[in-house]
Design an enzyme around this catalytic site. Sequence first.
Site: not given
Ligand code: ATP
Ligand code: MG
Length: 137
Positions: A9, A49, A112, A115, A126
């Site tokens: 990211k 997303y 974070n 992904h 994806e």
């Molecule tokens: P990713 O899909 O990026 O691998 P993930 O599967 O662990 O991460 P998801 O629940 O799919 O998490 O959320 C996608 C992304 O959205 C997260 O990686 C994070 O960057 C962001 N995100 C998720 N929840 C929150 C939140 N409560 N506040 C801010 N950002 C969030």
């Molecule tokens: Mg995710």
Amino acid sequence: IERTFSIVKPDAVKRNLIGAIYQRFENAGLKIVAAKMVRLNAEKAQGFYAEHEGKPFFDDLVAFMTSGPVLVQVLEGEDAIVRYRELMGKTNPEEAACGTIRSDFALSLRHNSVHGSDSPESAAREIAYFFAEDEIC
Ligand code: ATP
Ligand code: MG
């Protein structure tokens, strides 16, 4: 042998962490079988997303993912999807286990660093969202 989809990211690209993160993939035995640097626009990020559309963090997530270049890659290996999720650690770096990518490199829940696909269905979607089959080695 399974494939998963990964993004380095913008927060990690900006801090010159591409090499360190690729090293983690290779150390874990995950083979990089496709890779490119791209700059996402809002439409591309929103489509990626789509499952999160309407959630309170959606607009900030799209703004972040379009804030700078990202590296997108396909990782291949035995149980690649689950093993890469473990390598990344929990979404929130404060909850991620020591030694995981997010624990070591991520700045916050939003910023974070990486992904990874969460299921075989999302991995297939994806990968196809970013790569043609003839771009994967
Ligand atoms: P990713 O899909 O990026 O691998 P993930 O599967 O662990 O991460 P998801 O629940 O799919 O998490 O959320 C996608 C992304 O959205 C997260 O990686 C994070 O960057 C962001 N995100 C998720 N929840 C929150 C939140 N409560 N506040 C801010 N950002 C969030
Ligand atoms: Mg995710």
